[in-house]
Design a protein around this motif. Structure first.
Motif, short mmCIF file in Angstrom:
data_model
loop_
_atom_site.label_atom_id
_atom_site.label_comp_id
_atom_site.label_asym_id
_atom_site.label_seq_id
_atom_site.Cartn_x
_atom_site.Cartn_y
_atom_site.Cartn_z
N GLY A 184 -2.55 -2.09 1.78
CA GLY A 184 -3.39 -1.04 2.52
C GLY A 184 -4.65 -1.04 3.18
O GLY A 184 -5.72 -0.76 4.56
N HIS A 185 -5.38 -1.38 2.21
CA HIS A 185 -7.36 -1.39 2.87
C HIS A 185 -7.97 -2.40 0.69
O HIS A 185 -7.07 -2.80 0.23
N GLY A 186 -8.43 -2.57 1.42
CA GLY A 186 -9.29 -4.32 0.55
C GLY A 186 -9.62 -3.91 -0.76
O GLY A 186 -10.13 -4.78 -1.76
N GLY A 193 0.38 9.54 -5.02
CA GLY A 193 -0.17 8.18 -5.61
C GLY A 193 -1.48 8.22 -5.54
O GLY A 193 -1.54 9.28 -5.12
N HIS A 194 -1.92 7.47 -6.08
CA HIS A 194 -3.45 7.04 -6.17
C HIS A 194 -3.88 8.35 -7.49
O HIS A 194 -4.83 8.65 -7.54
N HIS A 195 -2.70 8.95 -7.99
CA HIS A 195 -3.92 10.44 -8.92
C HIS A 195 -3.68 10.07 -10.38
O HIS A 195 -3.60 10.67 -11.31
N PHE A 221 -10.74 -3.11 -4.76
CA PHE A 221 -10.24 -3.59 -5.82
C PHE A 221 -9.22 -3.00 -6.46
O PHE A 221 -8.32 -3.29 -6.96
N ASP A 222 -9.04 -1.80 -6.50
CA ASP A 222 -7.72 -0.66 -6.99
C ASP A 222 -6.39 -1.34 -5.83
O ASP A 222 -5.05 -0.22 -6.00
N HIS A 223 -6.23 -1.97 -4.69
CA HIS A 223 -5.28 -2.26 -3.75
C HIS A 223 -4.58 -3.17 -3.64
O HIS A 223 -4.04 -3.93 -3.89
N ALA A 224 -6.34 -4.04 -3.72
CA ALA A 224 -5.92 -5.87 -3.45
C ALA A 224 -6.74 -6.54 -4.47
O ALA A 224 -6.69 -8.11 -3.57
ZN LIG Z 1 -8.53 3.28 -4.49
#
Ligand SMILES: [Zn+2]
Ligand SMILES: [Zn+2]
Length: 357
Positions: free
Chosen positions: A110-112, A302-304, A114-117
């Motif tokens: 989804g995007h780069g 999500g992300h919560h 750190f908490d995603h990729a």
């Molecule tokens: Zn994030």
């Protein structure tokens, strides 16, 4: 004696042929893959002999923040690529090696940040999966991997919001739409909200203290670039899954995006980030923009969860009342059902997110 030996040899040869046939036709996967798939997708959904996931289901397993392992009609893929750690260790009950053992065919980014990729490169190197994202996400994953990996760029960070790319990934039809990252805006006087600031809570960090290795790893990636943000819809046999890992201020920065999202075939399940910088001034307003545009009958937040340090994140319970109040602002006929997800109880709980095709 001789005939016994011959029979024994013959039996052995038949058994070997059967084993080869099994490997050839049913493609038995390694024991680590079978074990990981049974853990993530549930033992009743995974063939204990071959590791194949049943083809008549969509099974989604959350492993923190906006990272999900998905078995979509038997095809295993990842949405985002980070096992949350650094502010804690061992809170999410898996590891990078175990996620790689799932043998996903693709990792959609989804995007780069750190908490995603952060784990995209390692997961691709270990599993052979193709990283799918903007050119920037792909380049970042290749750098992380430190070895050749497969990548597939679907656009670039410079694409304007609303750029829509359609492609196929195995049997799935996929739409990838460029949209904005969450951002803080002036309070919206036409739609006032109370600021939503998580209360500092150290309980997760104290119960699961971080290892030095995890702490340094996250610090080392804290500056990883966004590289653009993509929203995805996956379609197969009439089932549509919508996923986005950030919740941008569509009203100010991408006012045409709701109509574009609305023009997609209606999603059955909407996995959406609910935490974002916008909450500091406009509460859950931006979440509602996405939910109303998506019109899915089921919304999964999500992300919560408590993926980071105190103040940056808190356990999911800190978001529930605000999210429910925001959904209540949507007219009842258009309001999705909420499939509540909380940490750590719902990590790797596929039964909460299993759907028939
Ligand atoms: Zn994030
Ligand atoms: Zn971000």
């Amino acid at each position: 004696m001789t005939s016994m030996t011959r029979r024994g040899v013959l039996a052995g040869a038949v058994a070997s042929a059967a084993a080869v046939g099994l490997a050839g036709t049913a493609a038995a996967l390694p024991p680590a893959t079978i074990a990981a798939r049974r853990k993530f997708f549930g033992s009743r959904n995974v063939d204990p002999r071959t590791g194949r996931v049943r083809a008549d289901r969509v099974v989604i397993s959350w492993f923190g923040c906006t990272s999900y392992a998905v078995a979509f009609a038997g095809r295993v893929m990842l949405l985002d690529a980070w096992v949350p750690r650094g502010a804690h260790s061992g809170y999410v009950p898996t590891t990078v090696a175990e996620v790689a053992a799932l043998r996903p065919f693709a990792i959609f980014i989804g995007h780069g940040h750190f908490d995603h990729a952060r784990d995209a490169g390692d997961l691709a190197r270990l599993s052979g999966a193709t990283v799918v994202g903007t050119a920037e996400h792909c380049a970042q994953a290749a750098r992380q991997a430190g070895a050749p990996i497969r990548t597939r760029a679907v656009g670039a960070e410079s694409d304007p919001y609303g750029t829509h790319r359609r492609f196929r990934a195995r049997k799935l039809r996929v739409s990838a739409i460029r949209h904005p990252h969450s951002a803080i805006k002036a309070p919206d006087v036409t739609d006032p909200h109370a600021p939503l600031v998580p209360l500092p809570d150290l309980s997760t960090n104290l119960a699961h203290p971080p290892s030095l290795c995890d702490l340094l790893d996250t610090v080392g990636h804290a500056g990883d670039a966004e590289g653009g943000v993509l929203l995805y819809q996956f379609r197969f046999r009439g089932f549509r899954l919508l996923w986005h890992d950030s919740v941008g201020p569509l009203i100010e920065d991408a006012p045409t995006l709701p109509a574009l999202i609305r023009s997609l075939p209606r999603s059955d399940v909407h996995l959406g980030a609910v935490q974002g910088f916008g909450q500091l001034t406009n509460g859950m307003r931006d979440v509602r923009s996405y939910v109303q545009a998506a019109r899915a009958p089921l919304f999964v937040p999500g992300h919560h969860d408590d993926w980071g340090v105190p103040v940056v994140s808190t356990q999911a319970g800190g978001y529930r009342a605000a999210l429910e109040a925001e959904l209540a602002r949507i007219p009842a006929a258009d309001r999705p059902r909420l499939r509540w997800m909380e940490d750590p109880a719902h990590y790797l709980r596929p039964r909460r997110l299993t759907f028939r095709l």
